[in-house]
Design an enzyme around this catalytic site. Structure first.
Site, PDB file in Angstrom:
ATOM      1  N   HIS A 152      -3.377   6.755   1.988  1.00  0.00           N
ATOM      2  CA  HIS A 152      -3.784   5.220   1.320  1.00  0.00           C
ATOM      3  C   HIS A 152      -5.148   5.082   2.074  1.00  0.00           C
ATOM      4  O   HIS A 152      -5.510   5.304   3.153  1.00  0.00           O
ATOM      5  CB  HIS A 152      -2.906   4.397   1.968  1.00  0.00           C
ATOM      6  N   CYS A 191       0.750  -1.160   0.085  1.00  0.00           N
ATOM      7  CA  CYS A 191       0.069  -0.022   0.029  1.00  0.00           C
ATOM      8  C   CYS A 191       1.092   1.174   0.071  1.00  0.00           C
ATOM      9  O   CYS A 191       0.327   2.473  -0.449  1.00  0.00           O
ATOM     10  CB  CYS A 191      -0.890  -0.102   1.155  1.00  0.00           C
ATOM     11  N   ASN A 250      -9.882  -0.933  -0.755  1.00  0.00           N
ATOM     12  CA  ASN A 250      -8.513  -0.648  -0.800  1.00  0.00           C
ATOM     13  C   ASN A 250      -7.873  -1.437  -1.940  1.00  0.00           C
ATOM     14  O   ASN A 250      -7.898  -2.570  -2.229  1.00  0.00           O
ATOM     15  CB  ASN A 250      -7.895  -1.432   0.418  1.00  0.00           C
TER      16      ASN A 250
HETATM   17  N1  ACO Z   1     -18.715  -8.864   8.153  1.00  0.00           N
HETATM   18  C1  ACO Z   1     -19.200  -9.123   9.171  1.00  0.00           C
HETATM   19  N2  ACO Z   1     -18.604  -9.322  10.370  1.00  0.00           N
HETATM   20  C2  ACO Z   1     -17.035  -9.336  10.249  1.00  0.00           C
HETATM   21  C3  ACO Z   1     -16.629  -9.166   8.943  1.00  0.00           C
HETATM   22  C4  ACO Z   1     -17.316  -8.758   7.836  1.00  0.00           C
HETATM   23  N3  ACO Z   1     -17.067  -8.606   6.476  1.00  0.00           N
HETATM   24  N4  ACO Z   1     -15.204  -9.444   8.936  1.00  0.00           N
HETATM   25  C5  ACO Z   1     -14.936  -9.626  10.216  1.00  0.00           C
HETATM   26  N5  ACO Z   1     -16.160  -9.644  11.085  1.00  0.00           N
HETATM   27  C6  ACO Z   1     -16.377  -9.822  12.519  1.00  0.00           C
HETATM   28  C7  ACO Z   1     -15.188 -10.551  13.182  1.00  0.00           C
HETATM   29  O1  ACO Z   1     -15.296 -11.891  12.793  1.00  0.00           O
HETATM   30  C8  ACO Z   1     -15.257 -10.202  14.546  1.00  0.00           C
HETATM   31  O2  ACO Z   1     -16.437 -10.835  15.108  1.00  0.00           O
HETATM   32  P1  ACO Z   1     -16.234 -11.454  16.600  1.00  0.00           P
HETATM   33  O3  ACO Z   1     -15.956 -10.354  17.562  1.00  0.00           O
HETATM   34  O4  ACO Z   1     -17.453 -12.387  16.698  1.00  0.00           O
HETATM   35  O5  ACO Z   1     -14.990 -12.258  16.679  1.00  0.00           O
HETATM   36  C9  ACO Z   1     -15.905  -8.797  14.341  1.00  0.00           C
HETATM   37  O6  ACO Z   1     -16.419  -8.634  13.171  1.00  0.00           O
HETATM   38  C10 ACO Z   1     -14.897  -7.533  14.690  1.00  0.00           C
HETATM   39  O7  ACO Z   1     -13.726  -8.066  13.851  1.00  0.00           O
HETATM   40  P2  ACO Z   1     -12.301  -6.989  13.928  1.00  0.00           P
HETATM   41  O8  ACO Z   1     -11.360  -7.654  13.022  1.00  0.00           O
HETATM   42  O9  ACO Z   1     -11.931  -6.619  15.226  1.00  0.00           O
HETATM   43  O10 ACO Z   1     -12.955  -5.500  13.165  1.00  0.00           O
HETATM   44  P3  ACO Z   1     -12.357  -4.497  13.106  1.00  0.00           P
HETATM   45  O11 ACO Z   1     -13.176  -3.258  13.646  1.00  0.00           O
HETATM   46  O12 ACO Z   1     -10.756  -4.316  13.460  1.00  0.00           O
HETATM   47  O13 ACO Z   1     -12.247  -4.200  11.373  1.00  0.00           O
HETATM   48  C11 ACO Z   1     -10.935  -4.414   9.497  1.00  0.00           C
HETATM   49  C12 ACO Z   1     -11.546  -5.119  10.623  1.00  0.00           C
HETATM   50  C13 ACO Z   1     -11.822  -3.514   8.734  1.00  0.00           C
HETATM   51  C14 ACO Z   1     -10.043  -5.232   8.755  1.00  0.00           C
HETATM   52  C15 ACO Z   1      -9.884  -3.336  10.212  1.00  0.00           C
HETATM   53  O14 ACO Z   1      -9.411  -4.095  11.235  1.00  0.00           O
HETATM   54  C16 ACO Z   1      -8.639  -2.906   9.612  1.00  0.00           C
HETATM   55  O15 ACO Z   1      -9.107  -2.135   8.457  1.00  0.00           O
HETATM   56  N6  ACO Z   1      -7.615  -3.018   9.560  1.00  0.00           N
HETATM   57  C17 ACO Z   1      -6.467  -2.387   8.880  1.00  0.00           C
HETATM   58  C18 ACO Z   1      -6.257  -2.804   7.722  1.00  0.00           C
HETATM   59  C19 ACO Z   1      -4.944  -2.358   7.029  1.00  0.00           C
HETATM   60  O16 ACO Z   1      -4.510  -0.913   7.364  1.00  0.00           O
HETATM   61  N7  ACO Z   1      -4.006  -3.014   6.276  1.00  0.00           N
HETATM   62  C20 ACO Z   1      -2.859  -2.687   5.797  1.00  0.00           C
HETATM   63  C21 ACO Z   1      -3.033  -2.151   4.339  1.00  0.00           C
HETATM   64  S1  ACO Z   1      -3.700  -3.420   3.420  1.00  0.00           S
HETATM   65  C22 ACO Z   1      -2.362  -3.767   2.130  1.00  0.00           C
HETATM   66  O17 ACO Z   1      -1.271  -3.414   2.415  1.00  0.00           O
HETATM   67  C23 ACO Z   1      -2.979  -4.684   1.134  1.00  0.00           C
END
Ligand code: ACO
Length: 325
Positions: free
Chosen positions: A252, A113, A282
């Site tokens: 990003h 990214c 993304n």
């Molecule tokens: N739909 C419904 N529920 C979901 C989904 C979905 N698509 N995905 C995950 N959940 C659930 C999980 O299973 C979890 O359930 P649980 O509490 O029963 O275990 C709950 O939602 C919360 O999951 P988290 O992973 O804690 O959710 P979070 O609020 O952290 O959001 C996300 C997830 C969107 C991935 C976020 O953490 C994020 O954006 N992280 C950073 C991503 C990033 O910066 N990546 C680097 C760049 S990308 C690259 O280089 C390609």
């Protein structure tokens, strides 16, 4: 050293739109969860016969036209991607041939990214030193090709697209500073395990779904906010500027909550943040550049404005850049 700036911009987004409602039919998710947790409403998906070079070439042609340069004027093509057409040759070579950019050296770089900011910084060095005159810097991805459509943790986040900039010597403004960094100790938080020399393709790797992007999003979230905040602080300090000088931050686009958290920490008001994540999700290397291209096209970036690029991704890597437009 010569002054270096962006003199032309272009983009290409595939026609096919995949909405959150479409994803509700594929995995256990909801439109509401995706919007509130990420800010994404829809993303673009390249067709089966479109590879990354096809997206990159279209973005490149638009950027060259905008810069009023011919492909033969290019000395260098740098393509940032983690989803190149094939492991080798470089996808940049394929683009160089398609454009007939006969005088250009060409290479791919892998910084996920942060790929566009890394690539821009490399191009800047060649032009600032006088080695080259004109460079084409592209960020292009077909993340749909490495997306596990059974994994709701990742498939709702990703999309395909390409953005490009022509980088040349400028008389005023241009790139004021860049800051790049890496922490390889956290590489396990985001990667694609198989398909390289560590784990070559086999029936076993395919059966165990190891050719897809794997991400521990929750752990990454906090590191993303910290790293992007730190990179923005450093790059502005290097440029001798403060956050009050910034007219637009073009980050990003991984998650709108990450972006808003970074802006809050930096004290940058929301109306100075450029967001297009709701349309594209993304797109890794393609996100920051496509956001910049669209900000320019929409008139959000005006002559003399101070623009801050800020990116973070797999590696882990981060990169920030201050440009006077
Ligand atoms: N739909 C419904 N529920 C979901 C989904 C979905 N698509 N995905 C995950 N959940 C659930 C999980 O299973 C979890 O359930 P649980 O509490 O029963 O275990 C709950 O939602 C919360 O999951 P988290 O992973 O804690 O959710 P979070 O609020 O952290 O959001 C996300 C997830 C969107 C991935 C976020 O953490 C994020 O954006 N992280 C950073 C991503 C990033 O910066 N990546 C680097 C760049 S990308 C690259 O280089 C390609």
């Amino acid at each position: 050293m010569r002054r270096v700036g962006i003199i032309g911009v272009g983009e290409y987004l595939p026609d096919k739109v995949l909405t959150n409602h479409d994803l509700e039919k594929l995995v256990d998710t909801t439109d509401e969860w995706i919007i509130t947790r990420t800010g994404i409403k829809e993303r673009r998906i390249a067709s089966d016969n479109e590879a990354v070079s096809d997206l990159a070439i279209k973005a490149a042609r638009e950027a060259l036209e905008d810069a009023k340069l011919a492909p033969q004027d290019l000395d260098l093509i740098i393509l940032a991607t983690v989803t190149g057409d094939m492991p080798f040759p470089s996808t940049a070579s394929i683009v160089q041939n398609a454009l007939s950019a006969k005088h250009a050296a060409a290479l791919d770089i892998s910084a996920a990214c942060a790929g566009f900011v890394y690539a821009l910084s490399i191009a800047q060095q060649f032009i600032a030193s006088g080695t080259y005159k004109n460079a084409l810097v592209i960020g292009a991805e077909k993340l749909s090709a490495v997306t596990d459509w059974k994994d709701r943790n990742t498939c709702v986040l990703l999309g395909d697209g390409a953005g490009a900039c022509v980088v040349s010597e400028v008389k005023e403004g241009g790139i004021l500073s860049t800051y790049l960094g890496c922490d390889g100790s956290n590489m396990e938080l985001l990667n694609m395990p198989a398909g390289g020399s560590r784990m070559p393709a086999s029936h076993e790797t395919v059966d165990s779904r190891m050719h897809y992007l794997k991400m521990r999003g929750n752990e990454l979230f906090k590191i993303a906010v910290k790293s992007m905040t730190m990179a923005a602080e450093k790059v502005l300090e290097q440029a001798g500027l403060t956050f009050r000088d910034v007219d637009l931050i073009v980050p990003h686009q991984a998650n709108s909550r990450i972006i808003l958290a970074v802006a809050k920490k930096l004290g940058i008001p929301e109306d100075k943040i450029y967001l297009n994540i709701e349309k594209y999700g993304n797109m890794s290397s393609a996100s920051t550049v496509t956001a910049l291209v669209e900000a320019v096209k929409e008139g959000r970036v005006k002559k003399g404005d101070i623009v801050l690029l800020d990116a973070f991704g797999a590696g882990l890597v981060w990169g920030a850049c201050v440009i006077k437009w």
